[in-house]
Design a protein around this motif. Structure first.
Motif, mmCIF file in Angstrom:
data_model
loop_
_atom_site.group_PDB
_atom_site.id
_atom_site.type_symbol
_atom_site.label_atom_id
_atom_site.label_comp_id
_atom_site.label_asym_id
_atom_site.label_seq_id
_atom_site.Cartn_x
_atom_site.Cartn_y
_atom_site.Cartn_z
ATOM 1 N N THR A 187 10.455 0.031 -40.436
ATOM 2 C CA THR A 187 11.498 -0.562 -41.275
ATOM 3 C C THR A 187 10.968 -0.727 -42.697
ATOM 4 O O THR A 187 9.899 -1.315 -42.888
ATOM 5 C CB THR A 187 11.936 -1.935 -40.741
ATOM 6 N N PRO A 188 11.680 -0.229 -43.707
ATOM 7 C CA PRO A 188 11.227 -0.419 -45.088
ATOM 8 C C PRO A 188 11.069 -1.901 -45.420
ATOM 9 O O PRO A 188 11.819 -2.744 -44.908
ATOM 10 C CB PRO A 188 12.357 0.216 -45.923
ATOM 11 N N ILE A 189 10.097 -2.209 -46.256
ATOM 12 C CA ILE A 189 9.812 -3.608 -46.598
ATOM 13 C C ILE A 189 11.046 -4.303 -47.170
ATOM 14 O O ILE A 189 11.303 -5.479 -46.900
ATOM 15 C CB ILE A 189 8.643 -3.685 -47.603
ATOM 16 N N SER A 190 11.852 -3.573 -47.918
ATOM 17 C CA SER A 190 13.044 -4.165 -48.543
ATOM 18 C C SER A 190 14.151 -4.472 -47.541
ATOM 19 O O SER A 190 15.132 -5.124 -47.881
ATOM 20 C CB SER A 190 13.585 -3.229 -49.631
ATOM 21 N N GLN A 228 2.199 7.148 -44.008
ATOM 22 C CA GLN A 228 1.244 7.966 -43.271
ATOM 23 C C GLN A 228 0.617 7.208 -42.101
ATOM 24 O O GLN A 228 0.195 7.822 -41.111
ATOM 25 C CB GLN A 228 0.131 8.461 -44.209
ATOM 26 N N SER A 229 0.558 5.892 -42.231
ATOM 27 C CA SER A 229 -0.075 5.074 -41.189
ATOM 28 C C SER A 229 0.916 4.494 -40.189
ATOM 29 O O SER A 229 0.500 3.821 -39.243
ATOM 30 C CB SER A 229 -0.850 3.922 -41.846
ATOM 31 N N SER A 230 2.197 4.748 -40.376
ATOM 32 C CA SER A 230 3.222 4.134 -39.527
ATOM 33 C C SER A 230 3.066 4.519 -38.062
ATOM 34 O O SER A 230 3.050 3.658 -37.175
ATOM 35 C CB SER A 230 4.623 4.516 -40.017
ATOM 36 N N ILE A 231 2.946 5.816 -37.802
ATOM 37 C CA ILE A 231 2.853 6.278 -36.410
ATOM 38 C C ILE A 231 1.563 5.809 -35.745
ATOM 39 O O ILE A 231 1.614 5.262 -34.626
ATOM 40 C CB ILE A 231 2.985 7.815 -36.337
ATOM 41 N N PRO A 232 0.370 5.960 -36.375
ATOM 42 C CA PRO A 232 -0.854 5.427 -35.743
ATOM 43 C C PRO A 232 -0.792 3.927 -35.500
ATOM 44 O O PRO A 232 -1.238 3.452 -34.444
ATOM 45 C CB PRO A 232 -1.951 5.775 -36.756
ATOM 46 N N VAL A 260 4.306 -9.209 -31.021
ATOM 47 C CA VAL A 260 4.089 -7.757 -31.087
ATOM 48 C C VAL A 260 5.391 -6.940 -31.141
ATOM 49 O O VAL A 260 5.502 -6.029 -31.965
ATOM 50 C CB VAL A 260 3.190 -7.280 -29.925
ATOM 51 N N PRO A 261 6.414 -7.205 -30.284
ATOM 52 C CA PRO A 261 7.649 -6.402 -30.370
ATOM 53 C C PRO A 261 8.279 -6.430 -31.758
ATOM 54 O O PRO A 261 8.797 -5.403 -32.222
ATOM 55 C CB PRO A 261 8.553 -7.054 -29.323
ATOM 56 N N GLY A 262 8.245 -7.584 -32.415
ATOM 57 C CA GLY A 262 8.792 -7.668 -33.771
ATOM 58 C C GLY A 262 8.016 -6.815 -34.751
ATOM 59 O O GLY A 262 8.599 -6.154 -35.627
ATOM 60 N N LEU A 263 6.698 -6.801 -34.616
ATOM 61 C CA LEU A 263 5.868 -5.969 -35.484
ATOM 62 C C LEU A 263 6.136 -4.483 -35.244
ATOM 63 O O LEU A 263 6.166 -3.689 -36.176
ATOM 64 C CB LEU A 263 4.387 -6.268 -35.252
ATOM 65 N N LEU A 264 6.323 -4.130 -33.978
ATOM 66 C CA LEU A 264 6.625 -2.738 -33.655
ATOM 67 C C LEU A 264 7.932 -2.298 -34.314
ATOM 68 O O LEU A 264 8.044 -1.166 -34.807
ATOM 69 C CB LEU A 264 6.714 -2.563 -32.140
ATOM 70 N N ALA A 265 8.916 -3.191 -34.314
ATOM 71 C CA ALA A 265 10.202 -2.863 -34.934
ATOM 72 C C ALA A 265 10.080 -2.747 -36.449
ATOM 73 O O ALA A 265 10.776 -1.942 -37.087
ATOM 74 C CB ALA A 265 11.239 -3.917 -34.566
#
Length: 317
Positions: free
Chosen positions: A87-90, A22-26, A78-83
Motif C-alpha cells: 500500500t502506498p504510504i499516502s 524493490q524491497s516490497s516482495i522480499p 503482522v497481518p496489518g503490516l503485510l497489508a
C-alpha cells in the motif's frame, strides 16, 4: 470515496514502515514466513500439550498461556503490516476505533508476556524449592487461578491506560508508527497529557518492577537451593528448565528496552519503528524453540509423532 475518507475525522493516516518498491516482495515474503512459523509452532505446541495426557502437568499447561499469547501478539500486528507493504504510504489509513483496539491489544500482549513468565517462574520455584509440596500447591485450581490472574490483571490495567487516551480530543491525524499503540493515541491530542504520563509511568514501574523483582528473588532462592543441594542430577534438570525460562525472559526484556533506548534518539526514528515490531515477532518466534522444544517431555512427544508419520521400508532377506 478517498476524499470522503480524508475528510472524515475518524480516519487516521498510518505512517507505517518505509519499504521501497524493490524491497516490497522480499519484505512481504519474510514477514509472511515469520507469521506462519509463529502460528504453526505456537498453536501446534498448545494442541500437543492439550491432546497428550502425559503433558497435562502444571508447567506445560502454564506454558500454553505463553504460546496462546505469542500467537495473539503476532496476529495483532503482522497481518496489518503485510497489508501495508504493497500500500502506498499516502494511502495507509486506519479508522480511529481500529487504532484504539490495536493499541489495547498491543499493550495487552506485552503485559501478559510479563505476567505469564512470572507465574511460570513461581511454578519453577515451587518445583525446585518445595518439591514435596509441589503436588499440593500446584493443583488444577491453582493453575487456573494463576492463568486467569495473569490475563485479567493486565486487562484492567491496560483498559485504564488506553481509556485515558481515548478521553482526549484529537487535533492531529497522523500515527507516526508502524502500528497503533498508546503513545500514538495520546500524541493525536493537543490537550494536557499529564494524567497519561503519570499513569503510564506508574503502569510501567509496577509491571517491570514486579517482573524484574519477582524474577530476581525467585531465581536467587532457586540458586541457593541448587548450591546447597548435593544431588547433581536434580540440579542439572533444574538448571535446564530455568535456563530456558530465563532465555525467554531475557529476549522479552531486551526487545522492550531497545525500543525505550531508541526513543531517546529522534534521528533513529526509522530504527525505532523497526524495533517496535521485534517485540511482536522475536519473542513469539523464539519462545516455542527456547522453552518448548528444550523441554525433554515435549521434545520426546514431537519425535514420536514424526516417527509415527515416517514411512517404513521393509527389507526382504
Amino acid at each position: 470515496m478517498m476524499e470522503n475518507q480524508t475528510l472524515s475525522p475518524d480516519i487516521l493516516f498510518l505512517e507505517g514502515l518505509k519499504v521501497s518498491p524493490q524491497s516490497s516482495i522480499p519484505a512481504f515474503v519474510l514477514l509472511l514466513l515469520i507469521y506462519v512459523y509463529i502460528m504453526v509452532s505456537n498453536v501446534g505446541l498448545v494442541l500437543l500439550i492439550l491432546t497428550e495426557s502425559s503433558l497435562h502437568q502444571p508447567m506445560y499447561l502454564l506454558f500454553c498461556n505463553m504460546s496462546i499469547n505469542d500467537a495473539f501478539g503476532a496476529t495483532v500486528m503482522v497481518p496489518g503490516l503485510l497489508a501495508d507493504v504493497f500500500t502506498p504510504i499516502s494511502e495507509r489509513y486506519i479508522h480511529y476505533y481500529e487504532c484504539v483496539f490495536q493499541a489495547f491489544c498491543s499493550h495487552f500482549f506485552a503485559g501478559v508476556s510479563h505476567t505469564v513468565l512470572m507465574i511460570m517462574a513461581f511454578d519453577r520455584y515451587v518445583a525446585i524449592c518445595s518439591p514435596l509440596r509441589y503436588a499440593t500447591i500446584m493443583t488444577g485450581r491453582m493453575v487456573v487461578a494463576l492463568s486467569v490472574a495473569a490475563w485479567m490483571v493486565i486487562f484492567f490495567l491496560v483498559l485504564v491506560l488506553v481509556g485515558l487516551s481515548v478521553r482526549l480530543s484529537r487535533c492531529r491525524r497522523v500515527v507516526l508508527n508502524p502500528y497503533c499503540d498508546n503513545p500514538s493515541l495520546f500524541k493525536l491530542s493537543c490537550e494536557s497529557l499529564l494524567a497519561n504520563h503519570i499513569y503510564g509511568l506508574g503502569y510501567t514501574v509496577v509491571l517491570l518492577g514486579s517482573s524484574l523483582g519477582g524474577m530476581a528473588l525467585t531465581y536467587l532462592k532457586i540458586a541457593v537451593v541448587c548450591l546447597s543441594s548435593k544431588n547433581k542430577s536434580v540440579n542439572i534438570k533444574a538448571l535446564q528448565t530455568c535456563a530456558s525460562h530465563l532465555a525467554a525472559y531475557f529476549i522479552l526484556i531486551l526487545s522492550g528496552f531497545i525500543i525505550v533506548i531508541l526513543h531517546r534518539f529522534p534521528h533513529l526514528s526509522d530504527h525505532r519503528k523497526l524495533a517496535s515490531i521485534f517485540i511482536h515477532v522475536v519473542p513469539p518466534s523464539m519462545n516455542s524453540v527456547i522453552y518448548g522444544l528444550q523441554i525433554k517431555a515435549v521434545r520426546e512427544k514431537i519425535m514420536i509423532i514424526f516417527k509415527k508419520n515416517k514411512p517404513t521400508v521393509s527389507i526382504i532377506k
